[in-house]
Design an enzyme around this catalytic site. Structure first.
Site, PDB file in Angstrom:
ATOM      1  N   ARG A  20       0.815  -1.228   0.000  1.00 48.24           N
ATOM      2  CA  ARG A  20       0.000   0.000   0.000  1.00 48.24           C
ATOM      3  C   ARG A  20       0.845   1.273   0.000  1.00 48.24           C
ATOM      4  O   ARG A  20       0.478   2.270  -0.616  1.00 48.24           O
ATOM      5  CB  ARG A  20      -0.939  -0.033   1.213  1.00 48.24           C
ATOM      6  N   ILE A  46      -7.143   7.456  -1.263  1.00 46.71           N
ATOM      7  CA  ILE A  46      -6.981   6.010  -1.321  1.00 46.71           C
ATOM      8  C   ILE A  46      -7.818   5.494  -0.150  1.00 46.71           C
ATOM      9  O   ILE A  46      -7.683   5.964   0.977  1.00 46.71           O
ATOM     10  CB  ILE A  46      -5.495   5.590  -1.216  1.00 46.71           C
ATOM     11  N   SER A  47      -8.727   4.579  -0.435  1.00 43.98           N
ATOM     12  CA  SER A  47      -9.631   4.074   0.601  1.00 43.98           C
ATOM     13  C   SER A  47      -8.860   3.351   1.690  1.00 43.98           C
ATOM     14  O   SER A  47      -7.791   2.788   1.453  1.00 43.98           O
ATOM     15  CB  SER A  47     -10.655   3.117  -0.015  1.00 43.98           C
ATOM     16  N   GLN A  48      -9.451   3.334   2.889  1.00 47.50           N
ATOM     17  CA  GLN A  48      -8.819   2.645   4.004  1.00 47.50           C
ATOM     18  C   GLN A  48      -8.702   1.157   3.689  1.00 47.50           C
ATOM     19  O   GLN A  48      -9.514   0.610   2.937  1.00 47.50           O
ATOM     20  CB  GLN A  48      -9.605   2.875   5.280  1.00 47.50           C
ATOM     21  N   PHE A 166     -17.400   8.409   0.323  1.00 51.13           N
ATOM     22  CA  PHE A 166     -16.465   8.339  -0.790  1.00 51.13           C
ATOM     23  C   PHE A 166     -16.397   9.676  -1.519  1.00 51.13           C
ATOM     24  O   PHE A 166     -17.323  10.487  -1.430  1.00 51.13           O
ATOM     25  CB  PHE A 166     -16.905   7.260  -1.790  1.00 51.13           C
TER      26      PHE A 166
END
Length: 175
Positions: A20, A46-48, A166
Site C-alpha cells: 500500500r 486512497i480508501s482505508q 467516498f
C-alpha cells in the site's frame, strides 16, 4: 482485517502482497497502513485498507473473472483485484465512469470506488448476468450506503452494507 470480518483468503493474500505504501504520496508513506483514507491529490483519496478488503470480498470474485473498476485513483484497489487473479479494466474518476466501458462489456463484476446520487443504469446494463456490483450510493455527497447489487435473470437486487463516505462519482449519472 481478519478481526474485522474479512474471511476471503484471496482477498487477505492480495492485501498482504500488494504494498500500500507504494500507492500514496511519499510524505504519507509512514501512514499508509493505518485504517483510514489518505489524500492522493486531485481531490481523491486512497480508501482505508478495510474498505478495500470489504468491497473486494463483497464481489465474491473468482480468478479469471472480468472486473470493471470505476475510480482508479491511486491504483491500489486495481492492484489488489489483479493480485486476486482477476482481469481488471479501470476508469479514472476524472473521466465519466458512470457510462462504463461498453466496448469491453459485459463484466462479471463491477466495483465503483466513488459515490454518486444513484445507481448508474449504464453500469447495471454492462454487468454480466449473473453478476455483482459494489457501489456507494446516497443523495448527499460524502454520505452514502455501500450497496452490493446482484444481477440475476435480468433483475438487479441491492443490499446495503452500512454507511460510507467516498469522493464524488462524476459524470452523466453522478454529481
Amino acid at each position: 482485517l481478519e478481526e474485522q470480518g474479512i474471511t476471503d483468503e484471496a482477498v487477505l493474500a492480495a492485501m498482504r502482497t500488494v504494498r500500500r505504501h507504494l500507492f500514496v504520496p511519499e510524505a504519507l508513506q509512514g501512514r499508509a497502513y493505518e485504517d483510514h483514507a489518505l489524500p492522493i491529490g486531485f481531490g481523491q483519496t486512497i480508501s482505508q485498507p478495510y474498505i478495500v478488503a470489504f468491497m473486494s470480498q463483497l464481489l465474491e470474485a473468482k480468478p479469471g473473472m472480468k472486473v470493471l473498476e470505476i475510480g482508479t485513483g491511486s491504483g491500489y484497489q486495481a492492484a489488489v483485484l489483479r493480485e486476486m487473479g482477476l482481469e481488471v479494466f479501470t476508469i479514472e474518476k476524472l473521466s465519466d465512469g458512470t457510462l462504463g466501458w461498453r466496448v469491453q462489456a459485459p463484466f462479471d463484476r463491477i466495483i465503483v470506488t466513488a459515490g454518486g446520487p444513484n445507481l448508474p443504469l449504464p453500469l447495471l446494463e454492462q454487468l454480466a448476468d449473473p453478476g455483482i456490483m459494489t457501489i456507494p450510493v446516497g443523495r448527499a455527497r460524502r454520505e452514502q450506503k455501500l450497496l452490493r447489487v446482484s444481477k440475476r435473470e435480468g433483475r438487479g437486487t441491492a443490499r446495503a452494507f452500512g454507511n460510507v463516505a467516498f469522493v464524488d462519482l462524476v459524470g452523466d449519472h453522478g454529481w
